[in-house]
Scaffold this motif. Structure first.
Motif, mmCIF file in Angstrom:
data_model
loop_
_atom_site.group_PDB
_atom_site.id
_atom_site.type_symbol
_atom_site.label_atom_id
_atom_site.label_comp_id
_atom_site.label_asym_id
_atom_site.label_seq_id
_atom_site.Cartn_x
_atom_site.Cartn_y
_atom_site.Cartn_z
ATOM 1 N N GLU A 199 0.822 -1.194 0.000
ATOM 2 C CA GLU A 199 0.000 0.000 0.000
ATOM 3 C C GLU A 199 0.869 1.262 0.000
ATOM 4 N N LYS A 201 0.396 5.394 0.845
ATOM 5 C CA LYS A 201 -0.432 6.489 1.349
ATOM 6 C C LYS A 201 0.216 7.804 0.956
ATOM 7 N N GLU A 203 -0.188 11.992 1.348
ATOM 8 C CA GLU A 203 -0.832 13.109 2.043
ATOM 9 C C GLU A 203 -0.239 14.411 1.522
ATOM 10 N N ASN A 229 -5.619 13.154 1.956
ATOM 11 C CA ASN A 229 -4.778 11.977 1.822
ATOM 12 C C ASN A 229 -5.563 10.860 1.141
ATOM 13 N N HIS A 230 -4.822 10.008 0.437
ATOM 14 C CA HIS A 230 -5.403 8.856 -0.262
ATOM 15 C C HIS A 230 -4.475 7.662 -0.061
ATOM 16 N N THR A 231 -5.057 6.444 -0.103
ATOM 17 C CA THR A 231 -4.293 5.208 0.036
ATOM 18 C C THR A 231 -4.564 4.336 -1.181
ATOM 19 N N SER A 233 -3.290 0.613 -3.537
ATOM 20 C CA SER A 233 -2.691 -0.716 -3.441
ATOM 21 C C SER A 233 -2.162 -1.132 -4.813
ATOM 22 N N GLU A 251 3.992 7.374 2.282
ATOM 23 C CA GLU A 251 4.189 6.272 3.211
ATOM 24 C C GLU A 251 3.872 4.983 2.475
ATOM 25 N N THR A 256 7.705 5.724 6.177
ATOM 26 C CA THR A 256 7.784 7.082 5.629
ATOM 27 C C THR A 256 8.902 7.161 4.591
ATOM 28 N N ASN A 284 6.587 5.346 9.139
ATOM 29 C CA ASN A 284 5.906 6.613 9.009
ATOM 30 C C ASN A 284 6.726 7.732 9.579
#
Length: 284
Positions: A199, A201, A203, A229-231, A233, A251, A256, A284
């Motif tokens: 995944e 992420k 931001e 923010n969006h995640t 895959s 991330e 991070t 992160n």
């Protein structure tokens, strides 16, 4: 007695564990100059916003500290507050002399609803057509007995046999016990482990245009606002580009990553599973 500042406390925790700034930098992918700026509380040398909080959280996790408490102490020390835009205005009043204004508003709302419904219907129809095409391809790849004109045949499975011939012992040449039948499980082909997805992420620290491709498929293209923010895959790779590369914090699987470029300049990066190697200590 002077109370320790936030930077002094964080530096003391690091030194108590015998960890150097270079070790933290290698694990978290955060530049050593940023880590020194945090311990010296030289906030003007940091990117600011969500990046600073992300750096502090990553250091806290690597040192085994309570992340939320450390971020709260940082926020108190720097006076950093994430601004959230709040609409405080009121819609213009419609007077008896302006009945047309109400019709304009109503027409705009109806057009917005129709556009949203049309876009959603197109997405749904495209998804259903792709699903049907995939099912048709699967069925056509496996011909049924009816298509060949021959009745289905049942192949009898032979019963497992036991070798009753005594085998000579490897040490003294004497006969050993009868060999047991071969375990049916040993003849089963090994099952390759499924590829686990990872995944990403993203931001935004401020407004910028962003494009994200996951496994060569476009999954996002548009403008991200500050705090948004969006995640996503993917199985193999991500391709991320931004008009303002320094406005994004990345991330991957909770780790991070460094900014993809300096602030005010466009940037692009390709992320694969190799980007996670060597980051087991940080995050992160």
């Amino acid at each position: 007695m002077t109370k320790d500042t936030f930077g002094d406390s964080l530096k003391r925790e690091r030194e108590m564990r015998g960890v150097t700034l270079d070790e933290i930098s290698a694990a978290t992918r955060i530049a050593t100059r940023f880590l020194q700026a945090i311990e010296n509380e030289q906030w003007e040398q940091l990117p600011g916003g969500v990046f600073n909080r992300g750096f502090v959280r990553a250091v806290a996790r690597y040192l085994g500290l309570d992340e939320e408490n450390i971020v709260a102490e940082y926020t108190l020390a720097v006076g950093d507050r994430q601004s959230v835009p709040v609409w405080t205005g009121s819609p213009p009043a419609v007077t008896a002399e302006q009945p047309w204004f109400a019709w304009i508003i109503a027409a705009a709302i109806v057009l917005a609803l129709l556009a949203g419904g049309w876009f959603g219907a197109r997405r749904f129809l495209a998804w259903r057509a792709a699903k049907r095409a995939a099912q048709s391809a699967t069925v056509s790849a496996e011909p049924s007995p009816a298509s060949t004109g021959a009745p289905p045949q049942v192949v009898p499975q032979p019963a497992p046999q036991t070798n009753l011939t005594p085998a000579p012992d490897a040490q003294d040449g004497t006969s050993g016990a009868p060999a047991a039948a071969t375990d049916s499980a040993s003849a089963t082909a090994p099952i390759s482990p499924a590829t686990e997805s990872f995944e990403l992420k993203i931001e935004a620290g401020k407004k910028t245009k962003v494009t994200v491709d996951a496994d060569a498929n476009r999954v996002f293209e548009g403008t991200m606002k500050a705090g948004e923010n969006h995640t996503f895959s993917a199985k193999d790779r991500f391709d991320v580009s931004a008009k303002d590369a320094g406005a994004l914090q990345l991330e991957m699987n909770g780790k991070t990553l460094a900014p993809i470029g300096p602030r005010g300049h466009a940037g692009k990066v390709t992320l694969t599973r190799d980007a996670l190697k060597g980051t087991s200590g940080g995050g992160n």
